[in-house]
Design a protein around this motif. Structure first.
Motif, PDB file in Angstrom:
ATOM      1  N   LEU A 149       1.437 -40.208  48.564  1.00 50.78           N
ATOM      2  CA  LEU A 149       2.080 -39.999  49.864  1.00 50.78           C
ATOM      3  C   LEU A 149       1.059 -39.908  50.999  1.00 50.78           C
ATOM      4  CD1 LEU A 149       4.806 -39.441  51.321  1.00 50.78           C
ATOM      5  CD2 LEU A 149       4.313 -37.011  51.019  1.00 50.78           C
ATOM      6  N   TYR A 150       1.323 -40.650  52.074  1.00 52.52           N
ATOM      7  CA  TYR A 150       0.462 -40.657  53.261  1.00 52.52           C
ATOM      8  C   TYR A 150       1.318 -40.475  54.504  1.00 52.52           C
ATOM      9  CZ  TYR A 150      -3.038 -42.905  50.234  1.00 52.52           C
ATOM     10  OH  TYR A 150      -3.919 -43.198  49.219  1.00 52.52           O
ATOM     11  N   LEU A 151       0.965 -39.523  55.338  1.00 54.98           N
ATOM     12  CA  LEU A 151       1.585 -39.431  56.663  1.00 54.98           C
ATOM     13  C   LEU A 151       0.826 -40.383  57.566  1.00 54.98           C
ATOM     14  CD1 LEU A 151       3.387 -38.316  58.867  1.00 54.98           C
ATOM     15  CD2 LEU A 151       1.899 -36.325  59.035  1.00 54.98           C
ATOM     16  N   GLY A 152       1.468 -41.474  57.960  1.00 50.80           N
ATOM     17  CA  GLY A 152       0.756 -42.518  58.683  1.00 50.80           C
ATOM     18  C   GLY A 152       0.731 -42.336  60.182  1.00 50.80           C
ATOM     19  N   HIS A 153       1.842 -41.847  60.760  1.00 48.33           N
ATOM     20  CA  HIS A 153       1.900 -41.799  62.225  1.00 48.33           C
ATOM     21  C   HIS A 153       2.963 -40.809  62.662  1.00 48.33           C
ATOM     22  CE1 HIS A 153       1.551 -43.102  66.347  1.00 48.33           C
ATOM     23  NE2 HIS A 153       2.837 -43.420  66.396  1.00 48.33           N
ATOM     24  N   VAL A 154       2.652 -40.082  63.732  1.00 46.66           N
ATOM     25  CA  VAL A 154       3.634 -39.237  64.411  1.00 46.66           C
ATOM     26  C   VAL A 154       3.679 -39.689  65.863  1.00 46.66           C
ATOM     27  CG1 VAL A 154       4.330 -36.902  65.054  1.00 46.66           C
ATOM     28  CG2 VAL A 154       3.158 -37.297  62.882  1.00 46.66           C
ATOM     29  N   LYS A 155       4.865 -40.032  66.333  1.00 43.14           N
ATOM     30  CA  LYS A 155       5.020 -40.579  67.679  1.00 43.14           C
ATOM     31  C   LYS A 155       5.368 -39.478  68.667  1.00 43.14           C
ATOM     32  CE  LYS A 155       7.806 -43.921  70.299  1.00 43.14           C
ATOM     33  NZ  LYS A 155       8.929 -44.881  70.208  1.00 43.14           N
TER      34      LYS A 155
END
Length: 326
Positions: free
Chosen positions: A312-318
């Protein structure tokens, strides 16, 4: 996102706060916390609030929040920030403050102290934000990635703790059809792990898809290098794995799949539970129709075992942020 990123955190730092450390769960899809935290974060004169994006290898830490006698992400960051400003700093997984500095100075200085030690935490961006900014509650969208590698070969040492190794062959077409069942506004109780603090299981899943990519690390052979010459990136085929003839000492590559999940917010372990179901569809243990029945059951016991955290990777938070100064 880099290949070494395990989880991303958007946070900032308060050098003057003496409140007890309060952090949401960061080992999975959503920062769970209480709205009182946003209300009690009062700005102080002469203090600049920063939004800091951090990447780290989660398997090397005993969680994110501070624990006695254990190495944690928060502990590593607090140590680096203390060396930078010369006084104790409390790190919280939301927006925090520091005495005013240029964001570029904060970025370089904190990374300098982080890299002098283990080097498995890195600040990737720093932005000045208004004093009422809150990283958790101001987030408009989150994008997660999940990596699976498929094939009977033993997992490469370079992929250890970076992906979920699935020995079976996966049917990507069936997995893509299963994704369509889950996209949209649903009651995701079947994909909500015990311990979830969200008030409601209703979520809107804006995107869920799976694609095949080149496995990493990927070092092309001389023949593959010649084939790539003069081709656009979109024309290059994903290298073969199970059927390729390889020479002595050359590892047969796995097939690599990436699941992308995008929404404003997720339930606790929602992404990993969805990936567990998608994998079961890909291996033939479930059908696309079964996915709809699991969703309608509204009971997590109807879902397949949850995918492990390693992929699992958190890729981006907008966020709605002003343009970065040049």
């Amino acid at each position: 996102m880099t290949e070494n990123q395990k989880h991303g955190l958007e946070l900032s730092i308060d050098s003057s706060s003496q409140r007890p450390l309060k952090i949401g769960k960061t080992t999975d899809e959503l920062f769970h916390g209480d709205e009182e935290e946003a209300e009690t974060m009062n700005p102080k004169p002469g203090i600049q609030r920063y939004l800091v994006a951090v990447e780290y290898i989660g398997t090397r830490f005993y969680g994110s929040q501070q624990q006695p006698n254990c190495r944690t992400v928060v502990g590593a960051l607090e140590e680096a920030f203390q060396k930078f400003i010369g006084q104790p700093v409390s790190v919280f997984c939301s927006s925090r403050t520091l005495p005013p500095h240029e964001p570029g100075v904060v970025h370089k200085a904190v990374n300098h102290f982080l890299q002098k030690h283990e080097g498995d935490v890195t600040v990737v961006d720093v932005r000045s934000v208004p004093n009422d900014f809150h990283a958790r509650y101001k987030a408009q969208e989150r994008t997660y990635f999940y990596r699976l590698v498929s094939g009977p070969e033993a997992l490469s040492s370079f992929e250890k703790d970076r992906a979920w190794h699935v020995p079976e062959t996966l049917n990507i077409g069936a997995m893509q059809e299963a994704c369509k069942v889950l996209v949209g506004h649903h009651d995701f109780s079947s994909f909500r792990a015990a311990g979830c603090q969200a008030n409601s299981p209703i979520r809107t899943l804006d995107e869920l898809n799976v694609c095949e990519v080149a496995s990493t690390p990927y070092f092309p052979t001389s023949m593959e290098r010649k084939q790539r010459q003069g081709k656009e990136e979109s024309e290059i085929e994903v290298p073969c794995s199970e059927t390729c003839e390889v020479g002595f000492g050359i590892r047969r590559r796995h097939r690599c799949f990436v699941v992308t999940a995008r929404a404003r917010s997720f339930l606790y372990h929602q992404v990993r539970l969805m990936v567990g179901v998608l994998k079961a569809v890909g291996s033939g243990d479930l059908t696309v129709g079964d996915v709809g029945r699991i969703l309608e059951a509204k009971n997590v016991s109807s879902a397949r075992p949850m995918a492990p955290a390693c992929g699992l990777y958190l890729g981006h938070v907008k966020y709605d942020l002003p343009p970065a100064p040049h």
